[in-house]
Design a protein around this motif. Structure first.
Motif, PDB file in Angstrom:
ATOM      1  N   UNK A   4      83.888 -85.712  45.384  1.00 33.30           N
ATOM      2  CA  UNK A   4      84.285 -86.760  44.445  1.00 33.30           C
ATOM      3  C   UNK A   4      84.999 -86.109  43.263  1.00 33.30           C
ATOM      4  N   UNK A   5      86.198 -86.589  42.992  1.00 29.86           N
ATOM      5  CA  UNK A   5      86.982 -86.072  41.877  1.00 29.86           C
ATOM      6  C   UNK A   5      86.775 -86.976  40.655  1.00 29.86           C
ATOM      7  N   UNK A   6      86.466 -86.346  39.527  1.00 33.52           N
ATOM      8  CA  UNK A   6      86.092 -87.079  38.313  1.00 33.52           C
ATOM      9  C   UNK A   6      87.053 -86.763  37.171  1.00 33.52           C
ATOM     10  N   UNK A   7      87.429 -87.807  36.440  1.00 32.73           N
ATOM     11  CA  UNK A   7      88.131 -87.656  35.167  1.00 32.73           C
ATOM     12  C   UNK A   7      87.151 -88.093  34.083  1.00 32.73           C
ATOM     13  N   UNK A   8      86.895 -87.217  33.120  1.00 30.65           N
ATOM     14  CA  UNK A   8      85.979 -87.571  32.033  1.00 30.65           C
ATOM     15  C   UNK A   8      86.730 -87.510  30.709  1.00 30.65           C
ATOM     16  N   UNK A   9      86.528 -88.552  29.920  1.00 34.42           N
ATOM     17  CA  UNK A   9      87.160 -88.673  28.608  1.00 34.42           C
ATOM     18  C   UNK A   9      86.082 -88.781  27.532  1.00 34.42           C
ATOM     19  N   UNK A  10      86.198 -87.965  26.493  1.00 28.73           N
ATOM     20  CA  UNK A  10      85.283 -88.029  25.360  1.00 28.73           C
ATOM     21  C   UNK A  10      86.029 -88.554  24.146  1.00 28.73           C
ATOM     22  N   UNK A  11      85.595 -89.682  23.648  1.00 31.10           N
ATOM     23  CA  UNK A  11      86.122 -90.235  22.405  1.00 31.10           C
ATOM     24  C   UNK A  11      85.233 -89.679  21.299  1.00 31.10           C
ATOM     25  N   UNK A  12      85.628 -88.552  20.764  1.00 29.91           N
ATOM     26  CA  UNK A  12      84.792 -87.824  19.806  1.00 29.91           C
ATOM     27  C   UNK A  12      84.518 -88.650  18.553  1.00 29.91           C
ATOM     28  N   UNK A  13      85.386 -89.594  18.256  1.00 26.70           N
ATOM     29  CA  UNK A  13      85.185 -90.453  17.094  1.00 26.70           C
ATOM     30  C   UNK A  13      83.968 -91.356  17.261  1.00 26.70           C
ATOM     31  N   UNK A  14      83.571 -91.600  18.487  1.00 28.25           N
ATOM     32  CA  UNK A  14      82.506 -92.562  18.754  1.00 28.25           C
ATOM     33  C   UNK A  14      81.296 -91.933  19.439  1.00 28.25           C
ATOM     34  N   UNK A  15      81.058 -90.665  19.174  1.00 32.15           N
ATOM     35  CA  UNK A  15      79.854 -90.002  19.664  1.00 32.15           C
ATOM     36  C   UNK A  15      78.975 -89.730  18.450  1.00 32.15           C
ATOM     37  N   UNK A  16      77.790 -90.291  18.468  1.00 30.76           N
ATOM     38  CA  UNK A  16      76.875 -90.107  17.333  1.00 30.76           C
ATOM     39  C   UNK A  16      76.014 -88.873  17.562  1.00 30.76           C
ATOM     40  N   UNK A  17      75.820 -88.115  16.510  1.00 31.31           N
ATOM     41  CA  UNK A  17      74.953 -86.944  16.599  1.00 31.31           C
ATOM     42  C   UNK A  17      75.574 -85.851  17.453  1.00 31.31           C
ATOM     43  N   UNK A  18      74.735 -84.892  17.823  1.00 30.25           N
ATOM     44  CA  UNK A  18      75.184 -83.785  18.671  1.00 30.25           C
ATOM     45  C   UNK A  18      74.548 -83.925  20.045  1.00 30.25           C
ATOM     46  N   UNK A  19      75.315 -83.604  21.069  1.00 26.94           N
ATOM     47  CA  UNK A  19      74.807 -83.612  22.430  1.00 26.94           C
ATOM     48  C   UNK A  19      75.220 -82.317  23.110  1.00 26.94           C
ATOM     49  N   UNK A 102      91.791 -89.566  41.271  1.00 29.47           N
ATOM     50  CA  UNK A 102      90.403 -89.511  40.826  1.00 29.47           C
ATOM     51  C   UNK A 102      89.614 -90.657  41.451  1.00 29.47           C
ATOM     52  N   UNK A 103      88.401 -90.339  41.883  1.00 27.85           N
ATOM     53  CA  UNK A 103      87.503 -91.343  42.448  1.00 27.85           C
ATOM     54  C   UNK A 103      86.705 -92.043  41.356  1.00 27.85           C
ATOM     55  N   UNK A 104      86.453 -91.322  40.269  1.00 24.30           N
ATOM     56  CA  UNK A 104      85.583 -91.805  39.205  1.00 24.30           C
ATOM     57  C   UNK A 104      86.177 -91.472  37.846  1.00 24.30           C
ATOM     58  N   UNK A 105      86.204 -92.467  36.965  1.00 28.04           N
ATOM     59  CA  UNK A 105      86.616 -92.270  35.578  1.00 28.04           C
ATOM     60  C   UNK A 105      85.370 -92.473  34.712  1.00 28.04           C
ATOM     61  N   UNK A 106      85.066 -91.491  33.872  1.00 23.20           N
ATOM     62  CA  UNK A 106      83.900 -91.552  33.003  1.00 23.20           C
ATOM     63  C   UNK A 106      84.380 -91.535  31.551  1.00 23.20           C
ATOM     64  N   UNK A 124      91.840-101.561  40.657  1.00 26.97           N
ATOM     65  CA  UNK A 124      92.488-100.659  41.605  1.00 26.97           C
ATOM     66  C   UNK A 124      91.452 -99.830  42.377  1.00 26.97           C
ATOM     67  N   UNK A 125      90.257-100.392  42.494  1.00 24.92           N
ATOM     68  CA  UNK A 125      89.175 -99.812  43.305  1.00 24.92           C
ATOM     69  C   UNK A 125      88.710 -98.437  42.843  1.00 24.92           C
ATOM     70  N   UNK A 126      88.780 -98.194  41.558  1.00 26.04           N
ATOM     71  CA  UNK A 126      88.247 -96.950  41.003  1.00 26.04           C
ATOM     72  C   UNK A 126      86.848 -97.236  40.458  1.00 26.04           C
ATOM     73  N   UNK A 127      85.977 -96.265  40.619  1.00 23.64           N
ATOM     74  CA  UNK A 127      84.665 -96.350  40.002  1.00 23.64           C
ATOM     75  C   UNK A 127      84.826 -95.976  38.534  1.00 23.64           C
ATOM     76  N   UNK A 128      84.119 -96.681  37.665  1.00 22.01           N
ATOM     77  CA  UNK A 128      84.214 -96.436  36.229  1.00 22.01           C
ATOM     78  C   UNK A 128      82.811 -96.428  35.639  1.00 22.01           C
ATOM     79  N   UNK A 129      82.509 -95.389  34.901  1.00 26.24           N
ATOM     80  CA  UNK A 129      81.228 -95.295  34.207  1.00 26.24           C
ATOM     81  C   UNK A 129      81.493 -95.138  32.720  1.00 26.24           C
TER      82      UNK A 129
END
Length: 141
Positions: A4-19, A102-106, A124-129
């Motif tokens: 499974x090929x994944x594209x992950x996007x981090x919107x750093x403006x909307x992440x609270x705290x540290x992870x 990509x099979x999954x967009x996160x 377009x039949x992509x999985x999205x999380x």
């Protein structure tokens, strides 16, 4: 078996705290192999973090170590920046071009602005999380 090929996007403006981004990526890989039929492996074909430079600074070490592409999204008026627009356009470009596919967009964010791009990807039949903290996960997207 399938990769499974994944594209992950981090919107750093909307992440609270540290992870721990490394732990997050490991958790996503594990969930993918459990949720996708016949999936034996999950590969991050795209890892991108976008936000204003001061907010990116909090995660720069982790992002660099984990080979994320980092893009600055300066504030244009007061507190508002263009990270959500930049991420949405990038995801739609990846869908349109399809190379790589990509099979999954996160999306790691607490911002409901992503509902439009997420719905389009699903058409377009992509999985999205969407990955959010417990409080934000109750929002309808």
């Amino acid at each position: 078996m399938k990769t499974i090929s994944i594209a992950i996007y981090l919107d750093v403006e909307n992440i609270r705290g540290m992870i721990s981004l490394e732990d997050l990526l490991d958790d996503i890989r594990l969930l993918v192999t459990q949720e996708f039929d016949e999936a034996d492996k999950a590969v991050f074909g795209l890892k991108k973090a976008i936000g204003e430079s001061a907010n990116l600074k909090r995660y720069r070490g982790q992002l660099s170590e984990l080979n994320f592409t980092i893009e600055d999204a300066p504030h244009i008026t007061g507190k508002k920046n263009r990270a959500d627009l930049m991420i949405s356009v990038d995801a739609l470009e990846k869908l349109h071009v399809g190379n790589p596919s990509f099979d999954l967009f996160v999306f790691l964010t607490s911002d409901s602005d992503y509902s439009i791009v997420m719905n389009t990807l699903r058409k377009f039949n992509k999985q999205v999380w969407m990955v959010a903290n417990a409080e934000d996960s109750q929002k309808i997207v």
